[in-house]
Motif scaffolding. Structure first.
Motif, PDB file in Angstrom:
ATOM      1  N   LEU A   1      72.657  -1.309  22.469  1.00 34.74           N
ATOM      2  CA  LEU A   1      72.217  -2.030  21.270  1.00 34.74           C
ATOM      3  C   LEU A   1      72.316  -1.133  20.032  1.00 34.74           C
ATOM      4  O   LEU A   1      72.666  -1.610  18.942  1.00 34.74           O
ATOM      5  CB  LEU A   1      70.787  -2.532  21.448  1.00 34.74           C
ATOM      6  CG  LEU A   1      70.605  -3.656  22.482  1.00 34.74           C
ATOM      7  CD1 LEU A   1      69.116  -3.937  22.706  1.00 34.74           C
ATOM      8  CD2 LEU A   1      71.325  -4.924  22.031  1.00 34.74           C
ATOM      9  N   ILE A   2      72.025   0.146  20.196  1.00 37.10           N
ATOM     10  CA  ILE A   2      72.193   1.091  19.080  1.00 37.10           C
ATOM     11  C   ILE A   2      73.674   1.201  18.716  1.00 37.10           C
ATOM     12  O   ILE A   2      74.040   1.220  17.526  1.00 37.10           O
ATOM     13  CB  ILE A   2      71.616   2.472  19.444  1.00 37.10           C
ATOM     14  CG1 ILE A   2      70.094   2.414  19.582  1.00 37.10           C
ATOM     15  CG2 ILE A   2      72.029   3.522  18.403  1.00 37.10           C
ATOM     16  CD1 ILE A   2      69.340   2.174  18.302  1.00 37.10           C
TER      17      ILE A   2
ATOM     18  N   THR B   1      78.150  -0.118  15.022  1.00 41.55           N
ATOM     19  CA  THR B   1      79.417  -0.828  14.810  1.00 41.55           C
ATOM     20  C   THR B   1      79.285  -1.889  13.726  1.00 41.55           C
ATOM     21  O   THR B   1      80.202  -2.094  12.913  1.00 41.55           O
ATOM     22  CB  THR B   1      79.875  -1.483  16.127  1.00 41.55           C
ATOM     23  OG1 THR B   1      80.065  -0.468  17.116  1.00 41.55           O
ATOM     24  CG2 THR B   1      81.170  -2.262  15.936  1.00 41.55           C
ATOM     25  N   ASN B   2      78.145  -2.547  13.696  1.00 43.85           N
ATOM     26  CA  ASN B   2      77.903  -3.607  12.715  1.00 43.85           C
ATOM     27  C   ASN B   2      77.483  -3.080  11.348  1.00 43.85           C
ATOM     28  O   ASN B   2      77.141  -3.862  10.463  1.00 43.85           O
ATOM     29  CB  ASN B   2      76.851  -4.580  13.245  1.00 43.85           C
ATOM     30  CG  ASN B   2      77.356  -5.406  14.404  1.00 43.85           C
ATOM     31  OD1 ASN B   2      78.563  -5.534  14.604  1.00 43.85           O
ATOM     32  ND2 ASN B   2      76.447  -5.978  15.185  1.00 43.85           N
TER      33      ASN B   2
ATOM     34  N   LYS C   1      71.922   9.191  18.082  1.00 45.82           N
ATOM     35  CA  LYS C   1      73.205   8.549  17.768  1.00 45.82           C
ATOM     36  C   LYS C   1      73.153   7.831  16.425  1.00 45.82           C
ATOM     37  O   LYS C   1      74.080   7.921  15.617  1.00 45.82           O
ATOM     38  CB  LYS C   1      73.574   7.545  18.864  1.00 45.82           C
ATOM     39  CG  LYS C   1      74.141   8.146  20.113  1.00 45.82           C
ATOM     40  CD  LYS C   1      74.850   7.115  20.974  1.00 45.82           C
ATOM     41  CE  LYS C   1      73.957   6.013  21.454  1.00 45.82           C
ATOM     42  NZ  LYS C   1      74.679   5.068  22.354  1.00 45.82           N
ATOM     43  N   ALA C   2      72.069   7.101  16.216  1.00 48.85           N
ATOM     44  CA  ALA C   2      71.934   6.359  14.961  1.00 48.85           C
ATOM     45  C   ALA C   2      71.836   7.310  13.776  1.00 48.85           C
ATOM     46  O   ALA C   2      72.472   7.095  12.730  1.00 48.85           O
ATOM     47  CB  ALA C   2      70.709   5.461  15.019  1.00 48.85           C
TER      48      ALA C   2
ATOM     49  N   ALA D   1      75.021   8.725  12.789  1.00 54.78           N
ATOM     50  CA  ALA D   1      75.827   7.734  12.048  1.00 54.78           C
ATOM     51  C   ALA D   1      75.254   7.460  10.667  1.00 54.78           C
ATOM     52  O   ALA D   1      75.708   6.553   9.971  1.00 54.78           O
ATOM     53  CB  ALA D   1      75.905   6.445  12.856  1.00 54.78           C
ATOM     54  N   LYS D   2      74.253   8.247  10.284  1.00 51.36           N
ATOM     55  CA  LYS D   2      73.608   8.156   8.968  1.00 51.36           C
ATOM     56  C   LYS D   2      72.880   6.816   8.762  1.00 51.36           C
ATOM     57  O   LYS D   2      72.862   6.267   7.655  1.00 51.36           O
ATOM     58  CB  LYS D   2      74.608   8.416   7.835  1.00 51.36           C
ATOM     59  CG  LYS D   2      75.285   9.784   7.921  1.00 51.36           C
ATOM     60  CD  LYS D   2      76.114  10.088   6.706  1.00 51.36           C
ATOM     61  CE  LYS D   2      76.852  11.411   6.839  1.00 51.36           C
ATOM     62  NZ  LYS D   2      75.975  12.550   7.186  1.00 51.36           N
ATOM     63  N   ILE D   3      72.290   6.320   9.839  1.00 58.71           N
ATOM     64  CA  ILE D   3      71.480   5.109   9.764  1.00 58.71           C
ATOM     65  C   ILE D   3      70.015   5.496   9.960  1.00 58.71           C
ATOM     66  O   ILE D   3      69.668   6.067  10.999  1.00 58.71           O
ATOM     67  CB  ILE D   3      71.893   4.088  10.851  1.00 58.71           C
ATOM     68  CG1 ILE D   3      73.354   3.692  10.680  1.00 58.71           C
ATOM     69  CG2 ILE D   3      70.998   2.848  10.784  1.00 58.71           C
ATOM     70  CD1 ILE D   3      73.875   2.807  11.797  1.00 58.71           C
TER      71      ILE D   3
END
Length: 319
Positions: A78-79, A84-85, A106-107, A110-112
């Motif tokens: 889900l992460i 990806t979204n 991981k998030a 990805a700079k989230i």
């Protein structure tokens, strides 16, 4: 029962004035906020997801709710989907205190920004914020009231939540801290029932078979407590047994009002779910959440038959 509860919760959430919608909220979306909860079949987590979604939409974001049901592999996928979204933020109720660290990493890579709700991870400095109920305070609050209802004496059993969730140990330790002060209260046994009503029912049956003379049940959450009540009623031994819960779910409050569940400890999930989205929005706009600390505790409240009528919205007790 659960489908009816979900409809009532959804209706209540949609009517709850969580945030004032800004003028631009009706126009172009400010981006996607992904909300990942545990299991929306449980009214607590259903409310958590729906409140966060409503709050995000009122701030002008697109929002989706997904569930990992306690599985770290599902959580990781889900992460990946959220990355990806191109989510602008992730609101996550982690599946596992240690096992969810990698997913958060991981998030972040990805700079989230990730805002954790309800449960913590065993690493600070990754998530932008961790918003949780003050479980130690809530456990002490419930245990003190439960001991008084027990007359400070008698044999009892405990139902414990999922070991992968730090909240389970925090609540159990909170119960122990209070109840150890009463030498005439004797713990006859305990079982892990993983926050689940069916497991609470089945584990209570096992505990009854081993301990026929118990006078009370103290539970780490409402679902397990309600399962225990069902097992006691089926065995014809419920009368006089003091059963305490934790969460403040609509089903548990109805049980308190009916004189079956002795009390429940309300977790302010609607409050911190909305606050998590507000902090995510602040971080997106300013680079900071606006909170003084990463870990933030929200005090719990006791719901008894005396004040249950003041319960007017999902997981909200009017003062």
């Amino acid at each position: 029962m659960l489908k009816t509860t979900r409809r009532k919760l959804l209706a209540a959430v949609s009517l709850t004035p969580l945030l004032a919608a800004p003028a631009w909220a009706q126009s172009k979306s400010k981006g996607l906020i992904t909300i990942i909860v545990n299991d929306p079949a449980n009214p607590y987590w259903f409310t958590e997801g729906e409140v966060a979604k409503a709050a995000a939409q009122k701030l002008g974001y697109t929002a989706v709710v997904a569930a990992h049901t306690g599985d770290t592999n599902t959580e990781s996928r889900l992460i990946d989907t959220a990355i990806t979204n191109k989510s602008v933020a992730i609101i996550l109720d982690p599946a596992n205190a240690s096992g969810s660290v990698g997913a958060v990493q991981k998030a972040v890579a990805a700079k989230i920004p990730v805002i954790l709700v309800n449960a913590e991870i065993n690493k600070e400095g990754l998530a932008q914020a961790q918003l949780v109920s003050n479980n130690a305070q809530g456990a002490a609050l419930g245990a003190q009231h439960w001991a008084e209802l027990m007359g400070n004496k008698g044999k009892y059993v405990e139902l414990v939540g999922a070991p992968s969730d730090n909240n389970a140990a925090t609540r159990s330790n909170g119960f122990k801290t209070v109840l150890s002060q009463y030498p005439d209260l004797a713990k006859a046994g305990s079982e892990v029932a993983n926050w689940n009503r069916t497991q609470g029912h089945n584990k209570m049956q096992s505990l009854m078979q081993a301990n026929a003379d118990i006078k009370g049940v103290i539970s780490g959450n409402d679902e397990m407590a309600l399962g225990a009540i069902a097992a006691l009623k089926k065995a014809g031994t419920f009368n006089g047994i003091v059963v305490g819960g934790f969460d403040g779910s609509p089903d548990s409050v109805a049980s308190v009002k009916a004189g079956e569940l002795a009390y429940t400890v309300l977790q302010p999930v609607a409050v911190f779910a909305a606050a998590a989205v507000q902090q995510a929005d602040t971080f997106i706009r300013t680079g900071k959440t606006g909170a003084k600390t990463e870990k933030q505790l929200f005090d719990c409240m006791l719901i008894t038959k005396a004040n249950a009528a003041k319960y007017s919205a999902p997981f909200v007790l009017d003062k």
